[in-house]
Design an enzyme around this catalytic site. Structure first.
Site: not given
Ligand code: NOJ
Length: 549
Positions: A200, A242, A317
């Site tokens: 993440d 990510e 997301d």
């Molecule tokens: C990226 C995640 O995919 C998202 O859902 C999250 O809100 C943020 N990082 C914070 O962890």
């Protein structure tokens, strides 16, 4: 070398456990629910499952705020359920990719509970604390969810940093003891038998708050190399980072095998093709196909032989792609298949987000009361305060809200789309009687079987996994076309992104491998007219002189 890595032929399926399948009637998806659907994932043919967080969490950000890295939230089941799940996946040849959320913890994690108590607490330095400037935050850094990235903590009169919600304090990666705790935790999950990690917002762990550096900080890659050495390196796992703020040069730094960091990057440049330049995701503009093509082509070319990319349209997301860049009304099936063709024809590791394989659509929201996600709710109030019009805010939310992707998975046409026997934690899309997995499985022309075919092609055809990418007609505003070439074989991928017919010309004959309309087995590709959202993959045969492979 390139061909050896197993995940270069894999397709990853992302599960958002809360909304996938509920086994105990409490309205929240759970691990046993996922276990009950492993046959379905096996039928689809995916071989890696990215599991969004199932750890204990106060759920300020639906599990991305973790209070115990070693446990499973009672909402999702028990550790025994998790062990059984890992075991069953192993038997089916499916790997589990755990979500690794280590830029921040929950403010209810024991480390933070200790850290906030006093300035000399042993855990204090696990987080990032600063004195304020005359009663206001130390600097102007902002949280991704709106407002300042600094929160005042009464106990010690200092501010702590949180790039996300104030219940998600950022960890201090400068602290070696903290890093060691993370390695220990990762090794614990590796010992449990997981097959990899999705990391993440990993691009912000090297932040330098005093210089307002967020992404790609100076020590970021040092930390990742240390992580590789101390945890997963050499163990055959798959790792993906990510990164919202990466350019191609960064992509190579993360994923070049000789640098021993991560296997691949998950970056978002292609997803900005309908966002007003220099603005936030909420600031809409119509899809610019040329921009989309350029973004993909840039990454395909820059990483060729150097690194590895993920291919995705969707996640928890992002809104549903068929509603975003397809047509979720009369051409839902055609456009969903077209978008799948565009993406799965490229080089990289494709990701499918739950429900994408049956063409699930955005939710028909009617007011702010319909939204559950903190990001959307905050944005609504922020823009209201700025004086934006209600209709404009709603238009942005309907188009881009993360809740679009978080409605329960549509399994069949029974109560709550077969997701739960109880009351679902979040709204089911009312179109579930039409769009559901059961129907898809009964129809051999469904989107589901089209995805299945794409997944198997990647395993069987080296040209799809490894062939070199070349963009065709970059200036065309309606057609996305490219070739893939390897060892004297050439595949052509052609996709019409719109409902109007579009012309396309290629001086060759093509043997049709896959298409979303009925086709003759061999086609003359000079002066083709593509039907609405028409897409095809062809093997190029009998190319005229100028277009020989
Ligand atoms: C990226 C995640 O995919 C998202 O859902 C999250 O809100 C943020 N990082 C914070 O962890």
């Amino acid at each position: 070398m390139e061909k050896e890595k197993w995940w270069k032929k894999s397709v990853v399926y992302q599960i958002y456990p809360r909304s996938f399948c509920d086994s105990n009637g409490d309205g929240i998806g759970d691990i046993n629910g996922i276990r009950s659907k492993l046959w379905y994932l096996g039928e689809l043919g995916v071989d890696v499952l990215w599991l969004s967080p199932v750890y204990p969490s106060p759920n300020a950000d639906n599990g991305y705020d973790i209070s115990d890295y070693y446990g499973v939230s009672p909402e999702y089941g028990t550790m025994e359920d998790m062990e059984a799940f890992i075991h069953e996946c192993k038997n089916r040849g499916i790997k589990i990719m755990m979500d690794l959320v280590v830029n921040h913890t929950s403010d209810e994690h024991p480390w933070f509970m200790e850290a906030k108590k006093s300035k000399d607490n042993p855990y204090r330095d696990y987080y990032i604390w600063r004195k304020g400037e005359a009663g206001s935050p130390p600097n102007q850094m902002e949280s991704c969810f709106g407002g300042s990235a600094w929160e005042y903590s009464e106990e010690t009169g200092e501010y702590y940093l949180h790039f996300y919600h104030k219940k998600q304090p950022d960890l201090n990666w400068e602290n070696e003891a903290m890093r060691k705790e993370i390695w220990k935790m990762m090794n614990y999950w590796i010992g449990m038998g997981v097959g990899g990690f999705r990391m993440d917002v990993i691009d912000v762990i090297g932040k330098v708050p005093d210089q307002e550096i967020k992404e790609n900080g100076p020590k970021l890659h040092e930390y990742l190399q240390e992580m590789n050495r101390e945890t997963f390196g050499g163990k055959g796992l798959v790792t993906v980072g990510e990164c919202w703020g990466a350019d191609v040069e960064d992509g190579i730094l993360y994923s070049a095998p000789e640098r021993k960091e991560l296997d691949m990057i998950f970056q978002f440049e292609q997803m900005q093709a309908d966002q007003a330049p220099g603005k936030r995701k909420w600031d809409l503009k119509p899809l610019a196909l040329k921009q989309l093509k350029q973004a993909f082509a840039k990454w395909q070319e820059a990483l060729e032989g150097k690194g590895w990319n993920s291919l995705f349209w969707n996640s928890h997301d992002l809104p549903r792609i068929v509603s975003r860049w397809g047509n979720d009304k009369e051409y839902r099936v055609e456009s969903a298949k077209m978008l799948a063709t565009t993406l799965h024809g490229m080089k990289g590791t494709p990701y499918i987000y739950q429900g994408e394989e049956i063409g699930m659509t955005n939710y028909p929201f009617s007011g702010i009361g319909d939204f559950a996600d903190i990001e959307s709710v905050n944005m609504y109030h922020e823009r209201k305060q700025m004086g934006c019009r209600e209709e404009e805010i709603m238009e942005s939310l309907c188009a881009k809200a993360r809740d679009n992707a978080r409605t329960p998975m549509q399994w069949d046409s029974s109560h709550a789309a077969g997701f739960t026997e109880g009351t679902p934690w979040y709204k089911v899309n009312p179109n579930f009687t039409e769009i559901n997995a059961k129907k898809a499985l009964e129809d051999k022309n469904s989107i589901f079987y089209y995805y299945k075919k794409l997944i198997s092609l990647r395993k069987e055809e080296p040209v799809l996994a490894h062939g070199r990418f070349h963009l065709l007609c970059p200036e065309d505003e309606r057609v996305f076309a490219y070739t893939r070439e390897q060892d004297g074989r050439k595949w052509l991928v052609v996709c019409n992104f719109y409902r109007e017919p579009a012309g396309f010309a290629y001086a060759a004959k093509g043997k049709v491998i896959l298409s979303n309309y009925k086709q003759e087995p061999v086609m003359q590709m000079e002066g083709m007219e593509l039907r609405p959202y028409e897409a095809m993959i062809c093997e190029v045969i009998e190319a005229k002189e100028e277009q020989k492979p």
